[in-house]
Motif scaffolding. Structure first.
Motif, mmCIF file in Angstrom:
data_model
loop_
_atom_site.group_PDB
_atom_site.id
_atom_site.type_symbol
_atom_site.label_atom_id
_atom_site.label_comp_id
_atom_site.label_asym_id
_atom_site.label_seq_id
_atom_site.Cartn_x
_atom_site.Cartn_y
_atom_site.Cartn_z
ATOM 1 N N GLY A 91 -72.565 51.194 65.104
ATOM 2 C CA GLY A 91 -72.107 52.564 64.863
ATOM 3 C C GLY A 91 -73.168 53.606 65.155
ATOM 4 N N GLU A 98 -73.044 56.433 68.147
ATOM 5 C CA GLU A 98 -73.170 57.872 67.910
ATOM 6 C C GLU A 98 -74.255 58.468 68.787
ATOM 7 N N GLU A 123 -66.239 46.366 65.746
ATOM 8 C CA GLU A 123 -67.003 47.466 65.162
ATOM 9 C C GLU A 123 -66.973 48.702 66.064
ATOM 10 N N LYS A 162 -65.452 52.294 65.056
ATOM 11 C CA LYS A 162 -66.290 53.493 64.977
ATOM 12 C C LYS A 162 -65.899 54.539 66.016
ATOM 13 N N HIS A 175 -63.576 57.361 64.772
ATOM 14 C CA HIS A 175 -64.216 58.403 63.959
ATOM 15 C C HIS A 175 -65.104 59.314 64.790
ATOM 16 N N GLU A 176 -65.884 58.730 65.688
ATOM 17 C CA GLU A 176 -66.844 59.529 66.459
ATOM 18 C C GLU A 176 -66.152 60.486 67.416
#
Length: 1464
Positions: free
Chosen positions: A908, A912, A949, A953, A956-957
């Protein structure tokens, strides 16, 4: 931008450097530049810095102004527009280069104030400025001084905003803002003329007056005016200028301020008397007064300039200007106004801020009034008061009286005469000016005389009484301010002038006079005992004056005088030291250096005892506290200079430390220590005194110990103590940051070891909302800024282990970035501190993810900033994210076999980081993903943890703003390139990339439309995410879709949406822990709750058939599982189906054509389910409102490539008919109409659209004989209704090929008809169309179809497409005669110059025709000349069928995520 050709420059756009080109010389202005070397070249304009700032500000505001306009924020648009107009006007003035220095400085203040105000209201970065308005460079200031400057700037801007919001003066608030921001003010007055026919000489006294308090607040400005209408001094004509100065903010806060002018004529007693020698001349008589309210002018509420004049009685032309600053400042700033001839009228009393070096020695005396008996006269006396300043011998001190500013000093004062008034009230103020050394020797002598209008009588009049007063008392203090009732003596006129007769007598009647002298004097006495020299006290006369001392040399305080001269009365030393703390601050600061010398001399001369240590220390603390007061803030420089240049008590530190330690010890024991607060406030200067005594090594550990204890209780201790402790630490750090304090390595190390962890914990405990949090963060940042590698090594050694260190570091550095300030100049130095120590921190902080928190912090995301701000940051600091990102990459590859420990935990944070829109950073860090894939695959044989994963993630990102199409391209390219050499991994990586790419496309579409006003677009993108391959469990998107439906009252669709969630649940008692937002429920409870809600929605949507299915499922649970028979009583809606009318909704086909649409709409057709009673016109208008710039297509045929490839938006909308699909269980049965009617418009997936076409000759008697119907069939991907009110229609590749061939043939036939009917048309379009088809390189446009569909493999795999394949071959065969007809027509129209082109085209056609007729057969068209407008029989089919492939969700017959119905 180098010159590349004559008249052209080569360059790029500042907003997009990749967009390069040439620019005309006439459009380019070449400017001088400055090149700075900062490790790299920085090119800056050589323009004035303020002009550059205004330019960049206007550009930034301009883009924001446009956004505000689009957002329809009318009030803010007008406000910003006004600010921009003002800045543009002022920029022109700055560029003119013609402003005098004073006007330039004033304009600079206005410009910077306006910029700061505008940036604040637009929520842009604020800058910190120095006193001259220049931007303060963070690199040249310590962290603490920078923080303090931020606080001051914030306060100033806050006051500025309050002023704007209160609309005190909307049009010229900048003037008022500048006035209020200055501690000292002045008023410039220019009197052009005095108009009044008096006939005698006159004196004009102008002053400022407070009408509420009835007091004059300034000196008089005196103008002597001649009887002929000119000033007595002819040089003063048209030059009557005065500056009333020393005014403070308290004066501006007065409710009213008047300018008054008192006019005194000098001549006869009565103007009616003849002007001859018979009458007494030279008498001062009151004549008149003029008054003007100047409150708004002096407060800056009214803008004044040098052209605006005012009218006052007697003064028809007066100019006023409110100026900022004291007389020294305004002489520099306004030399054209305030020159050597301009008179300065000072305030009566000291200004609010006493400037060092302002030496004054003035006593202002006001004749208040008197009461004089007429004695033996028949009428009251015409009393004149005459005053002299005399020495001990009675000699008059020459030129010691000043009647008003602008007038020469005189030796004698004569008062105004009031005609036959018993109790005259003069209220005349003048100034006594003598040297300091003579004050103890001089006194003021007043004589009272009756004046007669007849000159002969007047000469015979003698002084009838006298009074006097000493200016200095016997104790050495000067005369106290206030009223003084003087004793009036009578006697012989000669004796009244003899000092030996009166000087030893009591001069006043108040109780402060000498008791012994007063014992000889009483109001009723008629003579003076004790050697009065023949003078007697007049019992019926009285006389009152008032005095005001403005002296930096003389004091009125006995205690201060006793302290300064402590050696003369040592027995009073203790008493005088104690009295110092109650002395008025003005008195103390006037004698600051003398007082400090006295205190340290007392300390040093009593070094063997501690009798006076505490008293001296407390006195020193009191003086330092005074300096902190705003009124005396300018004495900071005096105190600093004293410490550096005059302080010489080298052993004073022992005494100071002794008392300081005593106070700190008492405080640390929890005992009452009253001076501790004042001590902490003054500790900065105590520290400086001690440092000056070379004792920092001794004092610092003591203070650090106390501070450590104070900081531990910082979060909940008394506010003042907390604030003072932080201020002390700030002061220590500020001193240590200077370059002139020697080696500070050990001191910084002591602070790091003692306080850094404590401060860090304090920040965590206090939280973001604490009022002191910014001060603590500033302290932390200041400590880190002064640490070097050796400090870090020592600091690391203080930790018990790696875990402890990681936890501490993980808490320390985020605090710098968590508490973002609105000033970029404070945020980025904090980041620079982190960057400078990155080498020490990387390995420590990698496991704590802190590096990722740093790199993704908001203040570093340059893409969110305006171009102006982004360029500033890049020029000054560069892109810090790249350095951190490269460091993270290097650390990852150094982890070796430990990498697997960080999978999936590190996926994650690294994701990002890779999403940051910086090309080089992405290219450097995306390969880490492949390394993770390789690592996990080597250990487990797959990389499912990594895959799950990153998919989890990514949602959301991307929704938070990360990612873009470029990122998607880089991710795909880099991962596939990395996998190219890994043959075993390549298929899995390709599958993973395809999966992630599809998800990214959907997520980016969703993010794009979330800010869209169109709910339909938001619903479409949400459904795209729900049906994506990565959607394996319930997500918040489903409930977001449900809410959107409810907003539109789409209850049926909302029910189908929730049904998706219910399908994931079982009728079991397992806990549904994965659904945190539902609390602690079992799956059975949650499913039952959802069913109740869904049934309610179906009921509102009149979808009772679906509601019945759910009710039956619930009934089975109630009857056979939970045995709750009461719940079995739910109604099953059968009666509603049979008795309630349900309007049948219409269905509409909507096509979105053109490249102007987002990808999920572009060139696609959808079937929409209309609402009850919704007409096509209403639906179409609502649709157009969502796309106001779209063009409506009025045809129902499929548009051509020109429209599909257009950058515009086109909408096509028409009604379609649903195709009834009766469920098997209802077939061949007598089913009521109510039930059948429901299925006519529900559970439908195929839709027809029919339109009439003409074929063959038209029979005028029966038009239906030649009417054919073309029917188009649309099939949706899901059945309607469903989780949306619309679904997309799709074509298979083969169907698309058929449609394309039909369109091409239609185009050829249409063009042939056009050219046959109109021979004037240009031949070029026909040439291009035909050549594009028959050219061998194109092979008729259908070569690709042959390779794709006319193969044995395709035929075996798609046996259901047999008819469609025949259809495509038929269309290809029919294209040949159409081309033949077109080429024939082209040959008749072609010109000679195009004949070779035509012949080549004919040759190509022959080859094409031979090939097609051999493979697909020959077709023939009727003669074109005979049937120009008739289409071939085979071309006009009964309908053009567009069969659309059906795809549906697994286990759902109706195409929506609902319960299957096998019997339908």
């Amino acid at each position: 931008m180098p010159l590349c050709l004559s008249g052209w420059y080569r360059g790029y756009l500042s907003r997009n450097k990749a967009q390069q080109g040439v620019f005309p010389v006439s459009f380019v202005q070449v400017k001088e530049v400055i090149i700075e070397k900062r490790g790299y070249e920085v090119v800056m304009s050589a323009e004035m810095p303020l002009v550059k700032e205004v330019t960049t500000t206007l550009r930034e505001w301009g883009s924001i102004w446009k956004q505000l306009f689009v957002a329809n924020k009318e009030a803010r648009v007008k406000q910003v527009q006004r600010l921009m107009w003002e800045l543009m006007e002022w920029r022109s003035q700055l560029l003119s280069g013609t402003l005098p220095s004073d006007e330039f400085k004033e304009l600079k203040q206005k410009v910077t104030s306006k910029i700061d105000y505008g940036n604040k209201i637009l929520e842009l970065d604020q800058v910190v400025r120095d006193d001259d308005g220049n931007i303060l460079e963070p690199e040249r200031a310590s962290v603490i001084s920078l923080f303090r400057a931020h606080e001051e700037a914030t306060a100033k801007i806050g006051e500025r905003i309050k002023e704007e919001q209160s609309n005190i003066q909307t049009d010229h608030s900048g003037i008022s803002a500048r006035i209020q921001s200055s501690p000292t003010h002045s008023l410039y007055v220019f009197v052009r003329n005095f108009v009044c026919r008096i006939g005698e000489d006159s004196e004009l006294f102008m002053s400022l007056y407070d009408p509420n308090k009835q007091t004059i607040i300034s000196e008089n400005y005196l103008v002597r005016w001649g009887s002929k209408g000119f000033p007595k001094e002819i040089d003063m004509l048209n030059n009557l200028k005065v500056v009333f100065t020393d005014l403070g903010n308290k004066d501006l806060s007065r409710e009213k301020i008047y300018l008054i002018c008192q006019i005194v004529r000098v001549g006869r007693m009565d103007l009616k008397e003849a002007n001859n020698k018979k009458f007494t001349q030279g008498l001062r008589r009151p004549f008149g007064v003029a008054v003007m309210d100047i409150s708004d002018i002096i407060k800056g509420k009214i803008e004044c300039d040098e052209e605006k004049q005012y009218f006052i009685p007697f003064f028809p032309y007066v100019l006023f200007l409110a100026l900022v600053g004291d007389i020294v400042q305004i002489r520099k700033e306004y030399p054209h106004l305030v020159d050597r001839s301009t008179v300065v009228a000072r305030k009566l009393g000291f200004p609010e801020i006493i400037m060092p070096g302002d030496v004054r020695n003035d006593i202002y005396l006001t004749l208040q009034g008197g009461d004089f008996d007429k004695y033996n006269k028949t009428t009251q006396k015409n009393v004149e008061v005459i005053m002299w300043v005399c020495d001990e011998e009675g000699k008059v001190i020459q030129n010691s009286i000043c009647l008003g500013a602008g007038d020469k000093a005189v030796s004698e004062y004569r008062s105004v005469i009031y005609y036959q008034v018993k109790q005259p009230r003069w209220m005349e103020t003048f100034k006594v000016c003598v040297q300091e050394i003579t004050y103890c020797q001089i006194h003021l002598r007043f004589m009272f005389r009756h004046r007669s209008s007849q000159e002969s009588k007047d000469k015979s009049e003698k002084n009838f009484a006298m009074a006097f007063v000493r200016l200095m008392k016997e104790d050495g203090t000067v005369l106290q301010d206030g009223l003084h009732e003087l004793v009036v003596f009578k006697g012989d006129s000669k004796r009244m002038e003899d000092v030996n007769c009166y000087l030893n007598l009591a001069s006043t009647r108040n109780h402060h006079s000498d008791p012994h002298k007063m014992s000889t004097l009483s109001r009723s006495s008629s003579s003076v005992s004790g050697g009065g020299g023949g003078l007697s006290v007049s019992s019926r006369d009285s006389f009152t004056i008032s005095t005001l001392v403005c002296s930096t040399k003389l004091t009125q305080n006995v205690g201060l005088l006793g302290l300064l001269k402590w050696r003369t009365r040592p027995e009073l030393l203790k008493e005088n030291l104690e009295k110092l703390k109650i002395i008025d601050g003005e008195e103390v600061v006037k004698f600051l250096q003398d007082t400090l010398d006295a205190l340290f001399n007392i300390m040093m001369e009593h070094s063997q005892t501690d009798d006076y240590d505490i008293l001296v220390f407390d006195a020193l603390i009191y003086i330092i506290g005074l300096i902190a007061d705003r009124k005396f803030q300018h004495f900071n420089t005096v105190l600093e200079a004293y410490i550096k240049q005059h302080f010489s008590a080298t052993l004073a530190y022992k005494k100071l430390m002794s008392v300081l330690k005593r106070y700190l010890d008492v405080s640390s024991r929890g005992e009452q220590c009253e001076p501790i607060l004042r001590t902490l406030k003054a500790l900065e200067y105590i520290f400086k005194f001690i440092v000056r005594s070379q004792c920092r090594d001794v004092l610092l550990p003591l203070m650090l110990r106390e501070l450590s204890g104070a900081l531990i209780t910082m979060a909940d201790g008394p506010h003042d103590e907390r604030k003072n402790s932080l201020e002390l630490l700030n002061n220590i750090l500020e001193v240590l940051s200077r370059n002139n304090v020697g080696d500070t390595f050990q001191h910084i190390q002591d602070i790091v070891v003692s306080l850094l962890r404590v401060i860090n914990q304090t920040v965590i405990t206090m939280g973001r909302e604490h009022t002191l949090i910014s001060r603590v963060v500033a302290c932390m940042t200041a400590i880190l800024s002064q640490m070097d590698d050796r400090h870090y090594c020592t600091y690391i050694e203080t930790f018990s282990g790696t875990t402890d260190l990681v936890v501490s570091a993980s808490h320390t550095y985020p605090q710098i970035n968590n508490y973002q300030f609105e000033y970029m100049s404070f945020n980025f130095p904090g980041n620079c501190i982190f960057m400078c120590n990155i080498s020490q921190l990387c390995l420590i902080l990698m496991p704590s993810f802190l590096l990722f928190a740093f790199i993704t912090q908001e203040s570093l995301q340059l893409q969110h900033f305006s171009p102006t701000k982004r360029n500033k940051i890049l020029a000054k600091y560069g892109d810090m994210r790249r350095l951190i990102g490269f460091a993270i990459r290097d650390i990852w590859y150094k982890l070796g076999s430990h990498k697997i420990c960080f999978i999936p935990g590190m996926v994650g944070p690294i994701l990002e980081m890779t999403l940051i829109p910086e090309e080089e950073l992405r290219r450097a860090t995306i390969p880490i993903f492949f390394d993770m894939i390789t690592c996990e695959h080597a250990r487990f044989g797959n990389f499912s943890k990594f895959e799950n994963e990153i998919i989890l993630k990514l949602d959301h990102e991307v929704e938070g703003g990360g990612g873009d199409e470029r990122y998607m391209q880089l991710l795909e390219t880099i991962l596939l390139d990395c996998a190219a050499e890994k043959h075993t991994l390549r298929p899995q990586v390709q599958h993973f990339v395809s999966l992630v790419k599809g998800l990214l496309i959907r997520l980016l579409d969703y993010r794009t439309v979330m800010s869209d006003d169109s709910r339909n677009n938001r619903m479409s993108c949400t459904v795209n995410l729900l049906v994506s391959p990565t959607f394996s469990e319930i997500s918040w998107y489903l409930y977001k879709l449900r809410d959107l439906h409810l907003e539109c009252e789409n209850y049926t669709e909302a029910a189908y949406t929730l049904l998706l969630h219910s399908r994931l649940l079982k009728w079991s008692d397992d806990m549904c822990s994965q659904f945190e937002f539902h609390g602690s429920q079992t799956q059975r409870q949650l499913k039952e709750t959802l069913y109740d809600t869904i049934i309610d929605y179906f009921d509102k949507g009149k979808m009772w058939e679906e509601a019945i299915t759910l009710c039956k499922e619930l009934a089975e649970q109630y009857e056979n599982e939970i045995f709750d028979y009461e719940l079995l009583s739910k109604r099953l809606f059968y009666e509603n189906i049979m008795k309630i009318l349900r309007p049948k909704p219409d269905y509409f086909a909507v096509g979105y054509y053109g490249q102007g649409y987002p990808p999920f709409l572009r060139n696609k057709v959808f079937i929409h389910r209309g609402k009850e009673y919704e007409r096509r016109e209403d639906f179409q208008n609502q649709l157009m409102s969502q796309f106001p710039s779209a063009v409506r297509l009025n045809t129902t045929t499929m548009p051509g490539d020109d429209i599909k490839n257009s950058p515009l938006q086109y909408i096509q909308c028409f009604t379609v008919q649903p195709v009834l699909e009766i469920p098997p269980r209802l077939k061949n049965k007598p089913v009521p109409d109510q039930i059948i009617n429901f299925y006519k418009s529900n559970y439908v997936q195929r839709f027809h659209y029919s339109r009439p076409v003409r074929k063959g000759p038209v029979d005028p008697n029966n038009e239906f004989a030649s009417m054919w119907i073309e029917r188009t069939t649309f099939t949706t991907v899901y059945k309607l209704p469903g989780i949306l009110r619309w679904f997309e229609t799709t074509l298979s590749p083969l169907e698309n090929a058929i449609e394309t061939m039909e369109s091409t043939n239609e185009k050829i036939l249409t063009m042939i008809n056009q050219y046959q009917s109109d021979w004037s048309l240009p031949i070029n379009p026909l040439s291009m169309l035909l050549n594009g088809i028959v050219d061998p390189a194109v092979m008729g446009g259908f070569a690709k179809y042959e390779k794709a569909f006319f193969t044995e493999e395709y035929t075996q795999q798609h046996q259901e497409d047999r008819d469609k394949l025949l259809r495509l071959k038929d269309l290809i065969a029919w294209q040949i005669p159409l081309l033949g007809g077109g080429i024939s027509l082209h040959g008749k129209r072609v010109t000679d110059d195009l004949r070779p082109f035509h012949e080549r085209m004919e040759e190509c056609f022959k080859q094409l025709k031979k090939k097609v007729e051999k493979e697909y057969g020959a077709r023939e068209l009727p003669d074109m000349d005979e049937r120009k407008s008739t289409r071939p029989r085979s071309m006009l089919r009964s309908f053009r069928q567009s069969v659309i492939s059906i795809s549906s969700l697994q286990g759902s017959e109706c195409g929506t995520p609902t319960k299957t119905h096998p019997d339908r």
